[in-house]
Design a protein around this motif. Structure first.
Motif, PDB file in Angstrom:
ATOM      1  N   TYR A  40       0.870  -1.175   0.000  1.00 42.97           N
ATOM      2  CA  TYR A  40       0.000   0.000   0.000  1.00 42.97           C
ATOM      3  C   TYR A  40       0.909   1.228   0.000  1.00 42.97           C
ATOM      4  CZ  TYR A  40      -3.287  -3.502   1.733  1.00 42.97           C
ATOM      5  OH  TYR A  40      -4.059  -4.634   1.881  1.00 42.97           O
ATOM      6  N   GLY A  41       0.353   2.384  -0.424  1.00 42.74           N
ATOM      7  CA  GLY A  41       1.101   3.629  -0.205  1.00 42.74           C
ATOM      8  C   GLY A  41       1.978   4.080  -1.348  1.00 42.74           C
ATOM      9  N   CYS A  42       3.017   4.831  -0.982  1.00 40.40           N
ATOM     10  CA  CYS A  42       3.794   5.581  -1.972  1.00 40.40           C
ATOM     11  C   CYS A  42       4.928   4.741  -2.570  1.00 40.40           C
ATOM     12  CB  CYS A  42       4.369   6.826  -1.323  1.00 40.40           C
ATOM     13  SG  CYS A  42       5.549   6.443  -0.003  1.00 40.40           S
ATOM     14  N   ASN A  45       7.287   2.865  -0.340  1.00 39.28           N
ATOM     15  CA  ASN A  45       6.831   1.559   0.119  1.00 39.28           C
ATOM     16  C   ASN A  45       6.967   0.506  -0.977  1.00 39.28           C
ATOM     17  OD1 ASN A  45       6.171   1.777   2.781  1.00 39.28           O
ATOM     18  ND2 ASN A  45       4.029   1.197   2.497  1.00 39.28           N
ATOM     19  N   THR A  77       2.343  -1.638   4.743  1.00 40.85           N
ATOM     20  CA  THR A  77       1.196  -0.742   4.920  1.00 40.85           C
ATOM     21  C   THR A  77       1.519   0.744   4.825  1.00 40.85           C
ATOM     22  OG1 THR A  77       1.595  -0.642   7.286  1.00 40.85           O
ATOM     23  CG2 THR A  77       0.166  -2.432   6.495  1.00 40.85           C
ATOM     24  N   CYS A  78       0.459   1.535   4.659  1.00 37.36           N
ATOM     25  CA  CYS A  78       0.566   2.993   4.544  1.00 37.36           C
ATOM     26  C   CYS A  78      -0.370   3.646   5.553  1.00 37.36           C
ATOM     27  CB  CYS A  78       0.170   3.395   3.136  1.00 37.36           C
ATOM     28  SG  CYS A  78      -0.069   5.162   2.911  1.00 37.36           S
ATOM     29  N   ALA A  79       0.048   4.790   6.100  1.00 32.83           N
ATOM     30  CA  ALA A  79      -0.741   5.429   7.152  1.00 32.83           C
ATOM     31  C   ALA A  79      -1.201   6.827   6.760  1.00 32.83           C
ATOM     32  CB  ALA A  79       0.111   5.506   8.412  1.00 32.83           C
ATOM     33  N   ILE A  80      -1.015   7.183   5.498  1.00 32.83           N
ATOM     34  CA  ILE A  80      -1.160   8.593   5.124  1.00 32.83           C
ATOM     35  C   ILE A  80      -2.582   9.126   5.315  1.00 32.83           C
ATOM     36  CG2 ILE A  80      -1.613   8.340   2.610  1.00 32.83           C
ATOM     37  CD1 ILE A  80       1.013  10.706   3.895  1.00 32.83           C
ATOM     38  N   CYS A 112       4.352   1.818   7.218  1.00 31.76           N
ATOM     39  CA  CYS A 112       4.108   2.985   8.071  1.00 31.76           C
ATOM     40  C   CYS A 112       3.076   2.771   9.170  1.00 31.76           C
ATOM     41  CB  CYS A 112       3.738   4.179   7.204  1.00 31.76           C
ATOM     42  SG  CYS A 112       5.178   4.829   6.335  1.00 31.76           S
ATOM     43  N   ILE A 194       1.608  12.497   8.616  1.00 29.08           N
ATOM     44  CA  ILE A 194       2.103  11.478   9.540  1.00 29.08           C
ATOM     45  C   ILE A 194       3.533  11.017   9.189  1.00 29.08           C
ATOM     46  CG2 ILE A 194       1.145   9.502   8.237  1.00 29.08           C
ATOM     47  CD1 ILE A 194       0.782   9.793  12.004  1.00 29.08           C
ATOM     48  N   VAL A 195       3.967  11.326   7.967  1.00 32.29           N
ATOM     49  CA  VAL A 195       5.238  10.770   7.481  1.00 32.29           C
ATOM     50  C   VAL A 195       6.456  11.073   8.379  1.00 32.29           C
ATOM     51  CG1 VAL A 195       6.885  10.753   5.542  1.00 32.29           C
ATOM     52  CG2 VAL A 195       4.437  10.596   5.106  1.00 32.29           C
ATOM     53  N   THR A 198       6.385   8.458  10.925  1.00 34.78           N
ATOM     54  CA  THR A 198       6.513   7.049  10.536  1.00 34.78           C
ATOM     55  C   THR A 198       7.854   6.747   9.872  1.00 34.78           C
ATOM     56  OG1 THR A 198       5.517   7.340   8.351  1.00 34.78           O
ATOM     57  CG2 THR A 198       4.016   6.836  10.154  1.00 34.78           C
ATOM     58  N   ARG A 199       8.513   7.791   9.372  1.00 32.10           N
ATOM     59  CA  ARG A 199       9.778   7.559   8.645  1.00 32.10           C
ATOM     60  C   ARG A 199      10.984   8.215   9.303  1.00 32.10           C
ATOM     61  NH1 ARG A 199       9.706   3.803   4.189  1.00 32.10           N
ATOM     62  NH2 ARG A 199       7.500   3.430   3.957  1.00 32.10           N
ATOM     63  N   GLN A 230      11.134  11.758   0.405  1.00 29.87           N
ATOM     64  CA  GLN A 230       9.908  12.526   0.674  1.00 29.87           C
ATOM     65  C   GLN A 230      10.065  13.962   0.215  1.00 29.87           C
ATOM     66  OE1 GLN A 230       7.086  11.527   1.166  1.00 29.87           O
ATOM     67  NE2 GLN A 230       7.371   9.466   1.940  1.00 29.87           N
TER      68      GLN A 230
HETATM   69 FE1  F3S Z   1       4.431   6.427   2.003  1.00 32.42          FE
HETATM   70 FE2  F3S Z   1       2.134   6.020   3.161  1.00 32.42          FE
HETATM   71 FE3  F3S Z   1       4.319   5.853   4.541  1.00 32.42          FE
HETATM   72  S1  F3S Z   1       2.546   7.508   1.643  1.00 32.42           S
HETATM   73  S2  F3S Z   1       5.802   7.161   3.577  1.00 32.42           S
HETATM   74  S3  F3S Z   1       3.719   4.550   2.836  1.00 32.42           S
HETATM   75  S4  F3S Z   1       2.449   6.772   5.223  1.00 32.42           S
END
Ligand code: F3S
Ligand code: SAH
Ligand code: SF4
Length: 470
Positions: A40-42, A45, A77-80, A112, A194-195, A198-199, A230
């Motif tokens: 999931y996510g960017c 990820n 996973t992604c938390a955005i 994340c 949130i980045v 989380t990063r 980022q």
């Molecule tokens: Fe990317 Fe989602 Fe983390 S956009 S940096 S995977 S919160």
């Protein structure tokens, strides 16, 4: 067991990077077993998932797209936004059911979401069937955790790190275009985001290591690299170099296509623009998130630029970089966004006529400053704003695509089209998706394509064979 902690995640005290080189090999304890990996996510990820695959395959596993035959299931996973999280929680339901029938399956959560204390609470209380949680800073612990004789849920998450890890054995998804991390973390602390939690803090890879990686990808036949961070333009600040220096060095490797995401408007310098304009192998495409057109909202977002400053930068890029395409990200419904604020956003879209934009409704992230801001706008109003914005954004992306109709463009062909197996797909230098009629032997090549149809989100085209008159 080590749990995430938001106070720890906020810290930006240390400035010293620790460069860590991975050399470990792990026993092939999983030969004959399969893994199922969902990302999931960017792009960050997506690329981390290539490192995860590296580990799973080092342990002897093979990839499967059929979850029923997997011994190890990994969710990266992604938390955005809340909906990214909902998707993961929804998918976990399926994993729970599988685990009931096959208790030896191992379910792993990475990415994340594992860095969010409230998520971890929920997993410990309500998702006990999850076996392993590994954080973004210690992905290199994954093989050790998988080799452990698990007696209880293993949660190993650290909330900040000075480490810059080198030497992942990436199993890359493509043999044509590759992701290359140039830095990790984010120090910008936009109030909605949130980045940074989380990063962790911004850490740059060493310039020579990045160049070595690009050279080796080139030797392996890769045509394109995308430099990832980022805020790529903050690259090097912690180690006494700069993104423009890096970009120039990457260009000199001679790799055919160079891209980079994401750029922040705040520290995008003239040197960077000059380097992009100077080298033909740096693609004329910039993703430059604006988030809002209202100075009032930009300030509340802690974006560090005004609408006017953004427009000045935007116009400079358009002027100096021939044929540049610029896309953006926009959030509607940030706490306190009034109708007038929203009109300012529409105005900026009118002025910039973006080639494309990703648009989102503000999503409250626990632990971020914006989560505490007063928000009186109804969800119905926010949805209406999003719809109006999308209509405008789509109008301009269609318009920019129409400009290419009947033109001949260069496309790097990446593979067969997912929707229509008779067609291929690839991207123009300006990052426009083209579905191409042509034979499979052009996959992996940069070819000339005549555009036959232009839509809002893609183009259709026909491959022009060398020497054939148009
Ligand atoms: Fe990317 Fe989602 Fe983390 S956009 S940096 S995977 S919160
Ligand atoms: N580092 C990049 C973007 C990372 S997140 C940058 O600074 O531009 C990708 C996009 O998600 C952001 O640009 C923003 O538009 C959106 N986003 C981030 N947090 C969000 C939130 N809480 N609600 C809605 N959208 C959000
Ligand atoms: Fe998030 Fe802002 Fe950092 Fe982008 S720059 S990752 S939006 S905090």
């Amino acid at each position: 067991m080590h749990l995430p902690n938001l106070d720890e995640a906020k810290k930006r005290t240390s400035k010293n990077n620790i460069y860590k080189n991975l050399t470990e090999n792990y026993p092939k304890a999983y030969v004959g077993k399969k893994y199922f990996l969902r990302t999931y996510g960017c792009q960050m990820n997506v690329h981390d998932s290539e490192a995860i695959r590296g580990y799973l395959e080092m342990l002897g596993m093979e990839n499967t797209t059929n979850i029923e035959e997997a011994t190890v299931i990994v969710l990266n996973t992604c938390a955005i936004r809340e909906n990214a999280r909902d998707k993961v929680i929804g998918f976990l339901g399926k994993c729970k059911y599988l685990k009931k029938n096959h208790p030896d399956i191992k379910i792993v959560i990475a990415g994340c979401m594992s860095e969010q204390p409230d998520v971890i609470d929920d997993i410990m209380k309500n998702h006990k069937y999850v076996d392993i949680v590994v954080g973004t800073h210690n992905l290199d612990d994954l093989p050790k955790l998988l080799l452990k004789d698990l007696k209880k849920q293993e949660i190993e998450v650290f909330s900040n790190s000075d480490e810059v890890i080198e030497g992942f054995n990436y199993v890359r998804d493509s043999k044509i275009a590759a992701w290359v991390n140039i830095m990790f973390g984010c120090d910008k602390f936009c109030t909605y985001c949130i980045v940074p939690y989380t990063r962790g803090r911004e850490r740059s890879r060493k310039l020579e290591n990045i160049i070595e990686e690009v050279k080796s990808l080139k030797r392996d036949g890769y045509k394109e690299v995308t430099l990832l961070g980022q805020n790529v333009n903050a690259y090097g600040k912690d180690i006494g170099t700069s993104f423009s220096t890096l970009l120039e060095e990457v260009a000199k490797t001679g790799i055919e296509r160079i891209r980079f995401v994401t750029s922040h408007p705040w520290n995008f310098t003239d040197e960077m623009i000059n380097v992009i304009a100077k080298y033909k192998n740096i693609m004329p495409y910039i993703h430059l998130p604006i988030q809002s057109g209202s100075n009032n909202i930009l300030k509340k977002m802690n974006r560090r630029y005004t609408k006017e400053e953004y427009l000045e930068l935007f116009n400079k890029m358009k002027k100096k970089i021939p044929n540049v395409a610029i896309t953006t990200d926009i959030i509607v419904g940030f706490p306190g966004e009034s109708d007038e604020d929203f009109e300012e956003t529409l105005d900026v879209v009118e002025k910039c006529q973006f080639d494309g934009a990703y648009t989102f409704i503000f999503s409250k992230r626990e632990g971020t400053p914006a989560a505490l801001m007063k928000d009186n706008t109804s969800i119905a109003t926010k949805e209406k704003r999003l719809q109006r914005l999308n209509e405008l954004v789509n109008y301009y992306s269609n318009k920019s695509n129409q400009k290419l109709l009947h033109k001949v463009v260069e496309v790097l062909i990446l593979g067969e089209s997912e929707k229509d197996s008779k067609k291929l797909y690839g991207y123009t230098d300006t990052m426009k998706l083209v579905n191409v009629e042509g034979s499979k032997d052009i996959i992996g090549k940069i070819v000339k394509v005549k555009i036959t149809d232009a839509k809002s989100f893609s183009l259709d085209g026909k491959y022009l064979e060398e020497g054939v008159e148009v």
